[in-house]
Enzyme design. Structure first.
Site, PDB file in Angstrom:
ATOM      1  N   CYS A  77      -0.454   4.122   2.057  1.00 31.16           N
ATOM      2  CA  CYS A  77      -0.337   3.966   3.514  1.00 31.16           C
ATOM      3  C   CYS A  77       1.096   4.205   3.972  1.00 31.16           C
ATOM      4  O   CYS A  77       1.334   4.817   5.006  1.00 31.16           O
ATOM      5  CB  CYS A  77      -0.720   2.556   3.958  1.00 31.16           C
ATOM      6  SG  CYS A  77      -2.185   1.879   3.212  1.00 31.16           S
ATOM      7  N   ASP A  78       2.063   3.674   3.233  1.00 33.10           N
ATOM      8  CA  ASP A  78       3.432   3.570   3.754  1.00 33.10           C
ATOM      9  C   ASP A  78       4.474   4.396   3.011  1.00 33.10           C
ATOM     10  O   ASP A  78       5.612   4.480   3.467  1.00 33.10           O
ATOM     11  CB  ASP A  78       3.874   2.090   3.736  1.00 33.10           C
ATOM     12  CG  ASP A  78       2.962   1.222   4.591  1.00 33.10           C
ATOM     13  OD1 ASP A  78       2.469   1.729   5.619  1.00 33.10           O
ATOM     14  OD2 ASP A  78       2.720   0.060   4.229  1.00 33.10           O
ATOM     15  N   CYS A 110       0.832  -1.209   0.000  1.00 33.95           N
ATOM     16  CA  CYS A 110       0.000   0.000   0.000  1.00 33.95           C
ATOM     17  C   CYS A 110       0.867   1.260   0.000  1.00 33.95           C
ATOM     18  O   CYS A 110       1.310   1.713   1.056  1.00 33.95           O
ATOM     19  CB  CYS A 110      -0.927  -0.013   1.218  1.00 33.95           C
ATOM     20  SG  CYS A 110      -1.942   1.458   1.325  1.00 33.95           S
TER      21      CYS A 110
END
Ligand code: NDP
Length: 287
Positions: free
Chosen positions: A136-137, A133
Site C-alpha cells: 500500500c505505502d 502494508c
C-alpha cells in the site's frame, strides 16, 4: 426478523471458500465482509504458493476471482463489521453497527489484523512513515532508506518488495534466528539492497513533531547499546492478531486469542443443527 441459514464472518480466502460451498448447497449464505474486505490477500502482490497458478497470481486478482465464483452460485456480500455476537441461544444473533441479524449457522473466517510494536510514537506516525502494508505505502518512499521490522516470511516479503522503491532496506529483527522459510530468507540475504540488523529491538520511532519518520531508536539486545538509526519509514512485519474479540467469553481461545478448534469435525452444517464453524483452511470444525 429474517433468519439466515448461514452467515459468514470475513471475506478472505476462508470466507470465500465457505461462501462457495454453502452457496452450492443452496443455503444462500450472507458474507459479512469486515473492515478489511478481501482480507490480507487483497493487500499483497504476487502470490506464489497457491496451487493452480504456476506463474503466481496477484493477491487482489485471486481474491476477486474467489468472490465472483461464490457469487455465481448465489452468495450475498455485505460491507459490515461485526461488533457483537450472541451465541448463547439459537438462532445466533450477530450485530454490526445498528443492525442485527439472526442465523442458524455462523462461520467464523475473520482472520487476523497486523500487529504493532506498541512504541510511544508509533500510532501517531501511522500514515506518516509507519505502515504495516508495503504494497500500500512502499511507493511513497521511492529513493529513500526504509526499515522493516520482523524475522518471518512477512518481513522478508515486505523487505524484498520495498527494494523496488528504496535505495536501502534495513531488516531489523530481535533475534539472529529467523522464522522465515529458507527460500524467502535466502532471497532477502542475497539482495544487495537489504541490510540485516539482528538481536535488535526498536524502542521508539521519531519524529512525531515533524509528522514524518526520520529515525528509530534501537537497542542491541546482546550489548545493551542504544543508537539512533536514520530511516524514512518503518514497515511492520511482525505477525497478526486474530479478529475474534467479539467471541471472548463465548468460545475458547488460546493465549494469543486464536479460537481453539475441537476434534469434532462437523458432519455437515447443512440443514439440521445450528453450528459455529471455524478453521476453514484445514477442515470445517463445529462448535
Ligand atoms: P510470524 O509469526 O511467522 O513472524 C513474526 C515475526 O515478527 C517473528 O520473527 C517475530 O520474532 C517477530 N515479532 C513478533 N512480535 C514482535 C515484537 N513485538 N517485536 C519484535 N519482533 C516481533 O508472522 P508472519 O506474518 O511473518 O507469517 C505468518 C505466516 O504467514 C507464516 O506461516 C508465514 O510462512 C506465512 N507467510 C507466507 C508468505 C509467503 O509464502 N510468501 C508471506 C508472508 C507470510 P520472533 O521470531 O523472535 O518471535
Amino acid at each position: 426478523m429474517d433468519i439466515r441459514n448461514v452467515v459468514i464472518m470475513g471475506s478472505g480466502c476462508a470466507g470465500h471458500t465457505a461462501a462457495l460451498y454453502t452457496a452450492r448447497a443452496n443455503l444462500k449464505p450472507l458474507v459479512l465482509e469486515g473492515h478489511e474486505p478481501g482480507g490480507q490477500l487483497s493487500l499483497t502482490t504476487l502470490v506464489e504458493n497457491f496451487p493452480g497458478f504456476p506463474e503466481g497470481i496477484q493477491g487482489p486478482e485471486l481474491i476477486a476471482n474467489m468472490r465472483r465464483q461464490a457469487e455465481r452460485f448465489g452468495a450475498e456480500y455485505k460491507l459490515a463489521h461485526v461488533t457483537a455476537a450472541d451465541l448463547s441461544k439459537r438462532p445466533f444473533t450477530i450485530t454490526f453497527g445498528k443492525e442485527t441479524i439472526q442465523t442458524h449457522t455462523l462461520i467464523i473466517a475473520s482472520g487476523a489484523s497486523a500487529r504493532w510494536l506498541g512504541l510511544p510514537n508509533e500510532q501517531a506516525l501511522i500514515g506518516h512513515g509507519v505502515s504495516s502494508c508495503a504494497t500500500c505505502d512502499g511507493f511513497f518512499f521511492s529513493g529513500k532508506e526504509i526499515s522493516v521490522i520482523g524475522g518471518g516470511d512477512s518481513a522478508m516479503e515486505e523487505a524484498l518488495f520495498l527494494t523496488r522503491f528504496a535505495t536501502k532496506v534495513a531488516l531489523i529483527h530481535r533475534r539472529d534466528d529467523f522464522r522465515a522459510s529458507k527460500i524467502m530468507l535466502d532471497r532477502a540475504r542475497q539482495h544487495d539492497k537489504i541490510q540485516f540488523i539482528t538481536n535488535t529491538v526498536v524502542e521508539d520511532v521519531y519524529d512525531h513533531s515533524r509528522k514524518e519518520v526520520t529515525g528509530l531508536r534501537l537497542r542491541n539486545l546482546k550489548t545493551g547499546e542504544i543508537s539512533d538509526f536514520p530511516t524514512s519509514a518503518m514497515f511492520l512485519g511482525i505477525g497478526h492478531i486474530p479478529n475474534a474479540k467479539v467471541f471472548a467469553g463465548q468460545l475458547d481461545a488460546d493465549q494469543d486469542g486464536y479460537l481453539k478448534t475441537t476434534n469434532y469435525v462437523c458432519p455437515y452444517i447443512f440443514g439440521r443443527e445450528s453450528n459455529v464453524v471455524y478453521n476453514l483452511t484445514s477442515e470445517w470444525i463445529c462448535h
